[in-house]
Structures are given as C-alpha cells and as structure tokens.
Design a protein around this motif. Sequence first.
Motif, PDB file in Angstrom:
ATOM      1  N   ALA A  28       0.870  -1.382   0.053  1.00 40.72           N
ATOM      2  CA  ALA A  28       0.026  -0.092  -0.109  1.00 40.72           C
ATOM      3  C   ALA A  28       0.894   1.264   0.082  1.00 40.72           C
ATOM      4  O   ALA A  28       2.145   1.323   0.317  1.00 40.72           O
ATOM      5  CB  ALA A  28      -1.067   0.135   1.447  1.00 40.72           C
ATOM      6  N   GLU A  29       0.205   2.590  -0.247  1.00 37.53           N
ATOM      7  CA  GLU A  29       1.038   3.649  -0.593  1.00 37.53           C
ATOM      8  C   GLU A  29       1.507   3.846   1.043  1.00 37.53           C
ATOM      9  O   GLU A  29       0.878   3.734   1.933  1.00 37.53           O
ATOM     10  CB  GLU A  29       0.137   4.603  -0.573  1.00 37.53           C
ATOM     11  CG  GLU A  29       0.726   6.260  -0.907  1.00 37.53           C
ATOM     12  CD  GLU A  29      -0.062   7.370  -1.465  1.00 37.53           C
ATOM     13  OE1 GLU A  29       0.106   8.320  -1.409  1.00 37.53           O
ATOM     14  OE2 GLU A  29      -1.136   6.817  -2.061  1.00 37.53           O
ATOM     15  N   PHE A  30       2.751   4.435   1.283  1.00 35.85           N
ATOM     16  CA  PHE A  30       3.356   4.684   2.527  1.00 35.85           C
ATOM     17  C   PHE A  30       4.348   5.910   2.392  1.00 35.85           C
ATOM     18  O   PHE A  30       5.277   5.840   1.342  1.00 35.85           O
ATOM     19  CB  PHE A  30       3.961   3.601   3.043  1.00 35.85           C
ATOM     20  CG  PHE A  30       4.808   3.937   4.377  1.00 35.85           C
ATOM     21  CD1 PHE A  30       4.001   3.642   5.537  1.00 35.85           C
ATOM     22  CD2 PHE A  30       6.011   3.811   4.376  1.00 35.85           C
ATOM     23  CE1 PHE A  30       4.633   3.967   6.731  1.00 35.85           C
ATOM     24  CE2 PHE A  30       6.741   4.184   5.455  1.00 35.85           C
ATOM     25  CZ  PHE A  30       5.942   4.063   6.782  1.00 35.85           C
ATOM     26  N   THR A  31       4.288   6.779   3.267  1.00 33.46           N
ATOM     27  CA  THR A  31       5.011   7.830   3.351  1.00 33.46           C
ATOM     28  C   THR A  31       5.713   7.991   4.641  1.00 33.46           C
ATOM     29  O   THR A  31       5.153   7.765   5.618  1.00 33.46           O
ATOM     30  CB  THR A  31       4.371   9.194   3.036  1.00 33.46           C
ATOM     31  OG1 THR A  31       3.852   9.283   1.662  1.00 33.46           O
ATOM     32  CG2 THR A  31       5.438  10.458   3.157  1.00 33.46           C
ATOM     33  N   ALA A  32       7.149   7.760   4.499  1.00 31.96           N
ATOM     34  CA  ALA A  32       7.872   7.823   5.850  1.00 31.96           C
ATOM     35  C   ALA A  32       7.782   8.888   6.716  1.00 31.96           C
ATOM     36  O   ALA A  32       7.426  10.146   6.076  1.00 31.96           O
ATOM     37  CB  ALA A  32       9.527   7.685   5.503  1.00 31.96           C
ATOM     38  N   LEU A  92      -9.127  -8.856   9.312  1.00 33.80           N
ATOM     39  CA  LEU A  92      -8.915  -8.657   7.964  1.00 33.80           C
ATOM     40  C   LEU A  92      -9.691  -7.569   7.786  1.00 33.80           C
ATOM     41  O   LEU A  92     -10.887  -7.353   8.289  1.00 33.80           O
ATOM     42  CB  LEU A  92      -9.549 -10.123   7.143  1.00 33.80           C
ATOM     43  CG  LEU A  92      -8.619 -11.186   7.226  1.00 33.80           C
ATOM     44  CD1 LEU A  92      -9.050 -12.346   6.672  1.00 33.80           C
ATOM     45  CD2 LEU A  92      -7.107 -10.994   6.556  1.00 33.80           C
ATOM     46  N   PHE A  93      -9.508  -6.670   6.565  1.00 36.84           N
ATOM     47  CA  PHE A  93     -10.461  -5.868   5.930  1.00 36.84           C
ATOM     48  C   PHE A  93      -9.963  -5.917   4.287  1.00 36.84           C
ATOM     49  O   PHE A  93      -8.778  -6.386   3.975  1.00 36.84           O
ATOM     50  CB  PHE A  93     -10.327  -4.502   6.725  1.00 36.84           C
ATOM     51  CG  PHE A  93      -9.083  -3.662   6.158  1.00 36.84           C
ATOM     52  CD1 PHE A  93      -9.041  -2.660   5.533  1.00 36.84           C
ATOM     53  CD2 PHE A  93      -7.795  -3.980   6.687  1.00 36.84           C
ATOM     54  CE1 PHE A  93      -8.126  -1.769   5.297  1.00 36.84           C
ATOM     55  CE2 PHE A  93      -6.634  -3.029   6.534  1.00 36.84           C
ATOM     56  CZ  PHE A  93      -6.799  -2.401   5.786  1.00 36.84           C
ATOM     57  N   PHE A 111      -4.662  -6.889   6.108  1.00 33.53           N
ATOM     58  CA  PHE A 111      -4.689  -7.164   7.679  1.00 33.53           C
ATOM     59  C   PHE A 111      -4.735  -5.898   8.472  1.00 33.53           C
ATOM     60  O   PHE A 111      -4.129  -4.765   8.213  1.00 33.53           O
ATOM     61  CB  PHE A 111      -3.291  -7.992   7.985  1.00 33.53           C
ATOM     62  CG  PHE A 111      -2.889  -9.187   7.423  1.00 33.53           C
ATOM     63  CD1 PHE A 111      -3.644 -10.327   7.569  1.00 33.53           C
ATOM     64  CD2 PHE A 111      -1.900  -9.041   6.466  1.00 33.53           C
ATOM     65  CE1 PHE A 111      -3.446 -11.404   6.822  1.00 33.53           C
ATOM     66  CE2 PHE A 111      -1.904 -10.156   5.748  1.00 33.53           C
ATOM     67  CZ  PHE A 111      -2.267 -11.469   5.937  1.00 33.53           C
ATOM     68  N   GLY A 112      -5.903  -6.195   9.337  1.00 35.86           N
ATOM     69  CA  GLY A 112      -6.040  -4.907  10.322  1.00 35.86           C
ATOM     70  C   GLY A 112      -7.588  -4.558  10.299  1.00 35.86           C
ATOM     71  O   GLY A 112      -8.306  -5.356   9.658  1.00 35.86           O
ATOM     72  N   THR A 154      -4.244   1.905   8.428  1.00 36.34           N
ATOM     73  CA  THR A 154      -3.288   2.648   9.044  1.00 36.34           C
ATOM     74  C   THR A 154      -1.818   2.621   8.383  1.00 36.34           C
ATOM     75  O   THR A 154      -1.593   1.704   7.894  1.00 36.34           O
ATOM     76  CB  THR A 154      -3.175   2.072  10.559  1.00 36.34           C
ATOM     77  OG1 THR A 154      -2.963   0.727  10.365  1.00 36.34           O
ATOM     78  CG2 THR A 154      -4.629   2.016  11.225  1.00 36.34           C
ATOM     79  N   PRO A 155      -1.092   3.529   8.635  1.00 32.37           N
ATOM     80  CA  PRO A 155       0.309   3.662   8.137  1.00 32.37           C
ATOM     81  C   PRO A 155       0.922   2.259   8.237  1.00 32.37           C
ATOM     82  O   PRO A 155       1.104   1.837   9.507  1.00 32.37           O
ATOM     83  CB  PRO A 155       1.098   4.758   8.649  1.00 32.37           C
ATOM     84  CG  PRO A 155       0.058   5.661   8.894  1.00 32.37           C
ATOM     85  CD  PRO A 155      -1.252   4.747   9.499  1.00 32.37           C
TER      86      PRO A 155
END
Length: 367
Positions: free
Chosen positions: A46-50, A278-279, A288-289, A293-294
């Motif tokens: 998934a998209e993620f920005t540190a 799961l979602f 998972f989750g 969420t990041p």
Amino acid sequence: MPFLAVMVSGGCTATADKVPPETSKQPFRAEFGERGFATILNAPPAEFTAVLPSDPPSRTAEQIAADEQFQRVADFQGRVSDEVAELSRRLEREERGNYVSVYYDNEGDPSVVFQFLRDGPGTLRKYTRHPRFFGKTVRWSMEQMQTDAQWMWETFREDRVLQSTGIAANHVTAEVVVSEEEFRALVARKGVTIPEPVNLKFRAAPIVPLINPPRPAARDEAVPAAVAPHIRIFPRHDRPAGSVNAIGSRAKIVLEDGCFRAANHDDALVLFPFGARLFVDAQNYLAFGREETPGYARVGETVVFMGSIYEVTEPVLVGPIHAACGPGKVIKVEGLESADARDRQQASDNEVNALRRLRESYGLDEA
C-alpha cells in the motif's frame, strides 16, 4: 557559520487511486476457484510515506531525576559488586541451608539485601558491617521457589493459561491469561492446590476465554461478511504472545484456495497472532487490520515482526486449521506490519539520523 542544505526522501509506494473495472465487482482482488475460494499470490504494498523523526524533546525534571538515580545505582553497584559476589559465595558455603539469595535494592539510597531463612540481620552481622548491606529473614528457599515455579508449568502446560513465571524477592509470580474465575474453576477441576509461595497475577491483558480455538471464516467476527465465503479459515492464536525473542522475522503471507500460507517458509500453513483481523482497503485489496493505518500489510506481500517463526503443534490450534485446509506444517507469525513500509521508514530514519550526527559533529546549521 556554514549551513548544510539537505533533502530527505520520504519514500512512498504509488498505488492506483481507482479500482480497475474488472475487479470492482469482486469482493476483493483475487482469483476465485470453482467453489469460490480465493487465491492471492502477490500484492503490491500500500502507499506509504515515511514519517521524519522529530528532534528529541527537552528532558523533564522527572527524567533528569531518574537519570541521576540511575547513575547513583550504577556507581554504588560498581563499588560493591566484587565484595557482594565474594560475600555471597562465602555465605553459600558457610550458611548452607540458611542463605537464600541476594539482590540490589535500587530505590532511594541504593543497598544490597541478603536473604536468609533464619535471623537474617543477625546472620549477616557475623560476616560484614557494611552500612549498605542488610540481612532479611524470608520464608522460602530458592530451591523451593524454583520447584514451585516448575510445578506451575507442569500442572498447567496443556491448558496454556500461564503467560510467564518469575522469582521475585521471596515469592514466585505467575501471570495468568484467563480470568480469575475460570482459573480457579480449572484448579478445582484438577484437584490441586497452588503452592503458598506463588502469587497469581491476573493483569495479563487482554483476559481471554479458557477455550477459544480458531473457527471457520463464516463464524469469525474478525472476517468481513463479504470476505468470509472466499476463505476457509483465518486462524489466530487464542492467547496473547507475551515475551518474544528479540529477533526480526519476515514471512510472505499468501492465500491459496482459501488457506493462508507462508510462501517463503515451504508454503506452511499460518497461525496469525491473537487479535488479528482482515479488511478490504480502498483499492480493493484484502489486508490485515481494521483500516488503512500507516504500514498496514496486504495479503500477498511480506510482513515483518519481532519474534522467531516456529512450528505450532497444539491440537486445539492446529486441529481446526487441518480440518479446513488439510494436513501440513503450521507456523506462527507474531505480527503483520508491511515489510516494505518498515524498510522505507528505516531508510528514512537512518538518513535523518546520519545528517543529525554530521551536524552535531561539525557544528553545522540545519537549512
């Protein structure tokens, strides 16, 4: 003063904003077999920005006081450790059957406490007059407490109700993961008596039912209703993990014909951690989750977690998995964070921290 101009890469993985038309009518992106069970062998992260780490905050008065106390303790132990070790060895020889153990009391003015079964203060005075060495009379020998701790594990091992045991100043602490009511009922059914030195602690969170095996997806509240018909089982451990080994592990979690497997661990069946869910995310990937969420992971990518990967053999856990997916090795994973997101965050942290050390070393200003 010279300055250093820097640019830190946030690190992100691009994903499509829209769900492709061919998958928009599916409950989630997957290949579906004739019986409707899903297969997901790969998924993009998934998209993620540190997140850039912030500067360390100024230390509070409490933190400064704690640091000062820590230094007092370290200085004290450094001065007396050799003397304590030598005295303890002498007491083991000359007070056999009376001497129990020694520990450092680090509260307030640091001291050393030597424990005896009989006349602790008087016994210690025969060997030392050190003003910060104290003798204490206790009830239980070390051998007795070790025996009682082992008895707890042997008695309740198959029930898996203990999270941990430990020997404190002069008692055994046993952390219990089920409610006190259920544990007392279990003790009564076994017809045993908890040894007197054992202090039971029911603070393990969350409290779990004594019987809580994995269940089919159709009857599992952790599986969305639209997803349940397409997976056979989403098995989670029925107990919180407790302490785990301080080692980082990775596993690529895939879905094959409705069963979760670890593709990089001989395609072993997977038992997920207690509380996993799961979602389906906004791009229609099974994940998972509870929500986006990041750092969340999708089914079909590698997850990372703290703890060793090990085989699970308890019948109450592997039985439902084998019933749903057939025979095979079952392994436990301890977490479900995206390895790609973790790697990007770690790279960003390393870059920022390296630049901070450079500024501190050379007195450079931050641009």
